[in-house]
Design a protein around this motif. Sequence first.
Motif, PDB file in Angstrom:
ATOM      1  N   GLU A  43      58.169  81.750 -54.539  1.00  0.00           N
ATOM      2  CA  GLU A  43      56.800  81.545 -55.029  1.00  0.00           C
ATOM      3  C   GLU A  43      55.795  82.299 -54.156  1.00  0.00           C
ATOM      4  OE1 GLU A  43      58.063  77.720 -52.806  1.00  0.00           O
ATOM      5  OE2 GLU A  43      58.975  79.117 -54.214  1.00  0.00           O
ATOM      6  N   ASP A  44      56.074  82.436 -52.860  1.00  0.00           N
ATOM      7  CA  ASP A  44      55.172  83.173 -51.966  1.00  0.00           C
ATOM      8  C   ASP A  44      55.204  84.666 -52.247  1.00  0.00           C
ATOM      9  OD1 ASP A  44      54.535  80.750 -50.782  1.00  0.00           O
ATOM     10  OD2 ASP A  44      55.645  81.141 -48.929  1.00  0.00           O
ATOM     11  N   VAL A  45      56.405  85.234 -52.443  1.00  0.00           N
ATOM     12  CA  VAL A  45      56.481  86.675 -52.692  1.00  0.00           C
ATOM     13  C   VAL A  45      55.862  87.013 -54.052  1.00  0.00           C
ATOM     14  CG1 VAL A  45      58.789  86.906 -53.751  1.00  0.00           C
ATOM     15  CG2 VAL A  45      57.909  88.728 -52.281  1.00  0.00           C
ATOM     16  N   LEU A  46      55.974  86.116 -55.018  1.00  0.00           N
ATOM     17  CA  LEU A  46      55.344  86.363 -56.320  1.00  0.00           C
ATOM     18  C   LEU A  46      53.821  86.362 -56.192  1.00  0.00           C
ATOM     19  CD1 LEU A  46      57.710  84.297 -58.623  1.00  0.00           C
ATOM     20  CD2 LEU A  46      57.441  86.797 -58.580  1.00  0.00           C
ATOM     21  N   LEU A  47      53.283  85.444 -55.409  1.00  0.00           N
ATOM     22  CA  LEU A  47      51.842  85.440 -55.176  1.00  0.00           C
ATOM     23  C   LEU A  47      51.417  86.701 -54.436  1.00  0.00           C
ATOM     24  CD1 LEU A  47      49.032  84.153 -55.139  1.00  0.00           C
ATOM     25  CD2 LEU A  47      49.702  82.974 -53.042  1.00  0.00           C
ATOM     26  N   LEU A  48      52.123  87.043 -53.365  1.00  0.00           N
ATOM     27  CA  LEU A  48      51.770  88.209 -52.566  1.00  0.00           C
ATOM     28  C   LEU A  48      51.797  89.482 -53.406  1.00  0.00           C
ATOM     29  CD1 LEU A  48      51.091  89.282 -49.718  1.00  0.00           C
ATOM     30  CD2 LEU A  48      53.556  89.640 -49.407  1.00  0.00           C
ATOM     31  N   GLN A  49      52.857  89.684 -54.179  1.00  0.00           N
ATOM     32  CA  GLN A  49      52.967  90.918 -54.952  1.00  0.00           C
ATOM     33  C   GLN A  49      51.864  91.029 -55.998  1.00  0.00           C
ATOM     34  OE1 GLN A  49      53.823  91.837 -58.235  1.00  0.00           O
ATOM     35  NE2 GLN A  49      53.874  89.723 -58.970  1.00  0.00           N
ATOM     36  N   SER A  50      51.346  89.885 -56.461  1.00  0.00           N
ATOM     37  CA  SER A  50      50.271  89.934 -57.454  1.00  0.00           C
ATOM     38  C   SER A  50      48.948  90.383 -56.829  1.00  0.00           C
ATOM     39  CB  SER A  50      50.100  88.566 -58.123  1.00  0.00           C
ATOM     40  OG  SER A  50      49.485  87.639 -57.253  1.00  0.00           O
ATOM     41  N   LEU A  51      48.842  90.304 -55.513  1.00  0.00           N
ATOM     42  CA  LEU A  51      47.604  90.641 -54.815  1.00  0.00           C
ATOM     43  C   LEU A  51      47.609  92.032 -54.206  1.00  0.00           C
ATOM     44  CD1 LEU A  51      47.080  87.234 -52.975  1.00  0.00           C
ATOM     45  CD2 LEU A  51      45.842  88.071 -54.993  1.00  0.00           C
ATOM     46  N   VAL A  52      48.799  92.543 -53.835  1.00  0.00           N
ATOM     47  CA  VAL A  52      48.845  93.808 -53.107  1.00  0.00           C
ATOM     48  C   VAL A  52      49.439  94.914 -53.978  1.00  0.00           C
ATOM     49  CG1 VAL A  52      48.942  92.692 -50.852  1.00  0.00           C
ATOM     50  CG2 VAL A  52      51.062  93.314 -51.980  1.00  0.00           C
ATOM     51  N   PRO A  53      48.742  96.028 -54.106  1.00  0.00           N
ATOM     52  CA  PRO A  53      49.269  97.150 -54.885  1.00  0.00           C
ATOM     53  C   PRO A  53      50.207  98.027 -54.057  1.00  0.00           C
ATOM     54  CG  PRO A  53      47.082  97.684 -54.104  1.00  0.00           C
ATOM     55  CD  PRO A  53      47.373  96.265 -53.653  1.00  0.00           C
ATOM     56  N   ILE A  54      50.924  98.883 -54.748  1.00  0.00           N
ATOM     57  CA  ILE A  54      51.682  99.941 -54.055  1.00  0.00           C
ATOM     58  C   ILE A  54      50.686 100.723 -53.208  1.00  0.00           C
ATOM     59  CG2 ILE A  54      52.931 102.115 -54.432  1.00  0.00           C
ATOM     60  CD1 ILE A  54      54.268 100.727 -56.839  1.00  0.00           C
ATOM     61  N   GLY A  55      51.092 101.077 -52.010  1.00  0.00           N
ATOM     62  CA  GLY A  55      50.211 101.769 -51.077  1.00  0.00           C
ATOM     63  C   GLY A  55      49.601 100.848 -50.025  1.00  0.00           C
ATOM     64  N   THR A  56      49.783  99.541 -50.182  1.00  0.00           N
ATOM     65  CA  THR A  56      49.254  98.585 -49.200  1.00  0.00           C
ATOM     66  C   THR A  56      49.895  98.819 -47.837  1.00  0.00           C
ATOM     67  OG1 THR A  56      48.850  96.920 -50.899  1.00  0.00           O
ATOM     68  CG2 THR A  56      49.060  96.120 -48.635  1.00  0.00           C
ATOM     69  N   ARG A  57      49.056  98.794 -46.802  1.00  0.00           N
ATOM     70  CA  ARG A  57      49.529  98.982 -45.431  1.00  0.00           C
ATOM     71  C   ARG A  57      50.219  97.737 -44.932  1.00  0.00           C
ATOM     72  NH1 ARG A  57      44.957  99.964 -41.710  1.00  0.00           N
ATOM     73  NH2 ARG A  57      45.711  98.632 -40.068  1.00  0.00           N
ATOM     74  N   VAL A  58      51.372  97.923 -44.269  1.00  0.00           N
ATOM     75  CA  VAL A  58      52.146  96.823 -43.698  1.00  0.00           C
ATOM     76  C   VAL A  58      52.386  97.133 -42.224  1.00  0.00           C
ATOM     77  CG1 VAL A  58      54.298  95.521 -43.784  1.00  0.00           C
ATOM     78  CG2 VAL A  58      53.299  96.394 -45.905  1.00  0.00           C
ATOM     79  N   THR A  59      51.872  96.288 -41.354  1.00  0.00           N
ATOM     80  CA  THR A  59      52.096  96.412 -39.921  1.00  0.00           C
ATOM     81  C   THR A  59      53.106  95.348 -39.522  1.00  0.00           C
ATOM     82  OG1 THR A  59      49.834  97.162 -39.569  1.00  0.00           O
ATOM     83  CG2 THR A  59      51.029  96.356 -37.638  1.00  0.00           C
TER      84      THR A  59
END
Length: 112
Positions: free
Chosen positions: A93-109
């Motif tokens: 449920e967390d990854v589904l929420l996260l993916q709905s908010l962040v587009p391809i190209g989002t920076r990940v540190t």
Amino acid sequence: MPKYRIIVDLSDRQLYLLDGHTVVRGFPVGIGRMVTRTPSGEFTVVNKQAHPGGPYGAFWMGLSKPHYGIHGTNDPASIGREVSHGCIRMFNEDVLLLQSLVPIGTRVTIRP
């Protein structure tokens, strides 16, 4: 429109979603085990796939480091532990929420 970025803190096994410099959500994650550590550094989300099959749970977000990603899990008990082959595991449920908010190209540190 918010410009999100993601910080994964390996030491506290948390993924943080930031809008600018403000943390808007925190999520518990599972990370790589000692022999297959999650890499630290700067990456971007390069692809997204729903229902990838196997152990990847409900969603996969591939990172710019090949073969590494942020994904769901078919083993919720693994969240918060050092169990993966280097990927970042989230509750489905967390990854589904996260993916709905962040587009391809989002920076990940990813920090140690």
